[in-house]
Scaffold this motif. Sequence first.
Motif, PDB file in Angstrom:
ATOM      1  N   SER A  29      64.530  88.069  -3.305  1.00 52.26           N
ATOM      2  CA  SER A  29      65.384  88.824  -3.439  1.00 52.26           C
ATOM      3  C   SER A  29      66.202  89.527  -2.536  1.00 52.26           C
ATOM      4  N   LEU A  30      65.422  90.215  -1.846  1.00 56.22           N
ATOM      5  CA  LEU A  30      66.456  91.183  -0.457  1.00 56.22           C
ATOM      6  C   LEU A  30      66.833  90.109   0.088  1.00 56.22           C
ATOM      7  N   LEU A  31      65.482  88.985   0.836  1.00 60.82           N
ATOM      8  CA  LEU A  31      66.933  87.958   1.584  1.00 60.82           C
ATOM      9  C   LEU A  31      67.996  87.285   0.718  1.00 60.82           C
ATOM     10  N   ARG A  32      67.616  86.920  -0.641  1.00 58.74           N
ATOM     11  CA  ARG A  32      69.197  87.011  -1.194  1.00 58.74           C
ATOM     12  C   ARG A  32      70.261  87.578  -1.678  1.00 58.74           C
ATOM     13  N   ARG A  33      69.841  89.013  -1.427  1.00 64.41           N
ATOM     14  CA  ARG A  33      70.409  90.189  -1.739  1.00 64.41           C
ATOM     15  C   ARG A  33      70.947  90.187  -3.449  1.00 64.41           C
ATOM     16  N   ARG A  34      70.314  89.008  -4.140  1.00 57.63           N
ATOM     17  CA  ARG A  34      69.901  89.092  -5.642  1.00 57.63           C
ATOM     18  C   ARG A  34      68.530  88.370  -6.005  1.00 57.63           C
ATOM     19  N   ALA A  35      68.290  89.135  -7.677  1.00 58.38           N
ATOM     20  CA  ALA A  35      67.239  88.781  -8.012  1.00 58.38           C
ATOM     21  C   ALA A  35      67.923  87.926  -9.553  1.00 58.38           C
ATOM     22  N   SER A  83      66.187  88.992 -12.557  1.00 62.56           N
ATOM     23  CA  SER A  83      65.838  89.723 -13.116  1.00 62.56           C
ATOM     24  C   SER A  83      67.300  91.587 -12.908  1.00 62.56           C
ATOM     25  N   GLU A  84      67.705  91.396 -14.189  1.00 62.23           N
ATOM     26  CA  GLU A  84      68.643  92.026 -14.152  1.00 62.23           C
ATOM     27  C   GLU A  84      67.644  94.142 -13.779  1.00 62.23           C
ATOM     28  N   ARG A  85      66.989  94.038 -14.077  1.00 68.30           N
ATOM     29  CA  ARG A  85      66.715  95.614 -13.549  1.00 68.30           C
ATOM     30  C   ARG A  85      66.074  95.657 -12.247  1.00 68.30           C
ATOM     31  N   VAL A  86      66.114  94.616 -11.671  1.00 68.15           N
ATOM     32  CA  VAL A  86      65.668  94.298 -10.324  1.00 68.15           C
ATOM     33  C   VAL A  86      67.038  94.458  -9.523  1.00 68.15           C
ATOM     34  N   ASN A  87      67.625  93.114  -9.779  1.00 70.22           N
ATOM     35  CA  ASN A  87      69.597  93.166  -8.764  1.00 70.22           C
ATOM     36  C   ASN A  87      69.746  94.361  -9.501  1.00 70.22           C
ATOM     37  N   GLY A  88      69.799  95.687  -9.924  1.00 68.00           N
ATOM     38  CA  GLY A  88      70.392  96.887  -9.879  1.00 68.00           C
ATOM     39  C   GLY A  88      69.316  98.032  -8.978  1.00 68.00           C
ATOM     40  N   VAL A  89      68.318  97.497  -8.445  1.00 65.94           N
ATOM     41  CA  VAL A  89      67.808  98.479  -7.712  1.00 65.94           C
ATOM     42  C   VAL A  89      67.890  97.437  -5.770  1.00 65.94           C
ATOM     43  N   ILE A  90      68.604  96.372  -6.423  1.00 65.03           N
ATOM     44  CA  ILE A  90      69.223  96.394  -5.508  1.00 65.03           C
ATOM     45  C   ILE A  90      69.880  96.882  -4.645  1.00 65.03           C
ATOM     46  N   ARG A  91      70.696  96.835  -6.368  1.00 64.35           N
ATOM     47  CA  ARG A  91      72.355  96.633  -5.868  1.00 64.35           C
ATOM     48  C   ARG A  91      72.729  98.772  -5.459  1.00 64.35           C
ATOM     49  N   LEU A  94      73.958 100.609   8.087  1.00 63.95           N
ATOM     50  CA  LEU A  94      72.538 100.285   8.250  1.00 63.95           C
ATOM     51  C   LEU A  94      71.910  98.769   7.870  1.00 63.95           C
ATOM     52  N   ALA A  95      71.301  98.273   9.047  1.00 63.21           N
ATOM     53  CA  ALA A  95      71.483  96.550   9.206  1.00 63.21           C
ATOM     54  C   ALA A  95      69.488  96.414   8.625  1.00 63.21           C
ATOM     55  N   PHE A  96      68.784  95.416   7.896  1.00 71.00           N
ATOM     56  CA  PHE A  96      68.058  95.329   8.217  1.00 71.00           C
ATOM     57  C   PHE A  96      67.230  93.832   7.419  1.00 71.00           C
ATOM     58  N   GLN A  97      66.109  93.804   8.047  1.00 72.04           N
ATOM     59  CA  GLN A  97      65.517  92.556   8.163  1.00 72.04           C
ATOM     60  C   GLN A  97      64.666  92.652   7.194  1.00 72.04           C
ATOM     61  N   ALA A 117      60.421  96.526  -6.143  1.00 71.40           N
ATOM     62  CA  ALA A 117      61.553  97.176  -5.929  1.00 71.40           C
ATOM     63  C   ALA A 117      62.003  98.437  -5.684  1.00 71.40           C
ATOM     64  N   ARG A 118      61.029  99.472  -7.487  1.00 68.24           N
ATOM     65  CA  ARG A 118      61.814 100.793  -6.534  1.00 68.24           C
ATOM     66  C   ARG A 118      60.872 101.142  -5.474  1.00 68.24           C
ATOM     67  N   ALA A 119      60.085 101.083  -5.008  1.00 62.00           N
ATOM     68  CA  ALA A 119      58.978 101.308  -3.272  1.00 62.00           C
ATOM     69  C   ALA A 119      59.578 100.602  -2.613  1.00 62.00           C
ATOM     70  N   ALA A 120      60.750  99.879  -2.703  1.00 64.01           N
ATOM     71  CA  ALA A 120      61.261  99.312  -1.955  1.00 64.01           C
ATOM     72  C   ALA A 120      62.852 100.644  -1.357  1.00 64.01           C
ATOM     73  N   GLU A 121      62.660 101.010  -2.412  1.00 64.32           N
ATOM     74  CA  GLU A 121      64.043 101.459  -2.313  1.00 64.32           C
ATOM     75  C   GLU A 121      63.351 103.202  -2.206  1.00 64.32           C
ATOM     76  N   GLU A 122      62.624 103.647  -2.865  1.00 69.41           N
ATOM     77  CA  GLU A 122      62.031 104.767  -1.704  1.00 69.41           C
ATOM     78  C   GLU A 122      62.183 104.401  -0.561  1.00 69.41           C
ATOM     79  N   GLY A 123      61.868 104.009  -0.495  1.00 68.86           N
ATOM     80  CA  GLY A 123      61.705 103.744   1.063  1.00 68.86           C
ATOM     81  C   GLY A 123      63.009 103.310   2.217  1.00 68.86           C
TER      82      GLY A 123
END
Length: 186
Positions: free
Chosen positions: A121-127, A129-137, A148-151, A92-98
């Motif tokens: 998790s990215l498709l559902r917009r949540r995970a 894990s609270e740690r992963v949720n923070g990154v997705i947020r 921006l939109a993404f798939q 998730a951190r790698a995805a955040e940097e991307g």
Amino acid sequence: LRDVYKRQASKRSGRVYLTPGLRNDLSWWAAVLGRAPDREWPIPKRPSSEWPELTTDASLTGCGVTWEGTGYHGEWVHPSAASSGDMTYLEARAAEEGAKLAAEGGRDFTFTTDNQALAHSLLRRRAKSERVNGVIRRILLLLSSRRLAFQVRWIPTGENRAADALSRGNGTPEGMPTRSLGRLPT
């Protein structure tokens, strides 16, 4: 919220009690949606088949990102703080940097990852894990603020060679220019 209501209604309780975690999630979503002028996710500017691909991968030592023909490598500041049990978080951190790179370009894009948990998790917009949720947020907030939109697309690990090599510091395929993301916090 529908699930919370159904669970509470099945208990024949007249009140719905929100856990502190659920209250935090609701206040975060309310803040994000309150900032959006039309209170909806951005409408894609072109067909998704034409969106550029952002490919990410993480290892215990760093992350790799490929974006618009360039490879990016980042090294975790405290690699010992990560363990194999935290791989979805590191992915998730790698995805955040991307996502930061994609946001700079101002283009809708396709997230491509070989981590099924992250893709889900990215498709559902949540995970879970609270740690992963923070990154997705943070990813969602960044992208929604830029409209921006993404798939999301999952690929097998064998097809993620360039980002995988970058995440391990093993170089990239010939001819791909590379840049450093520097040292990144875990």
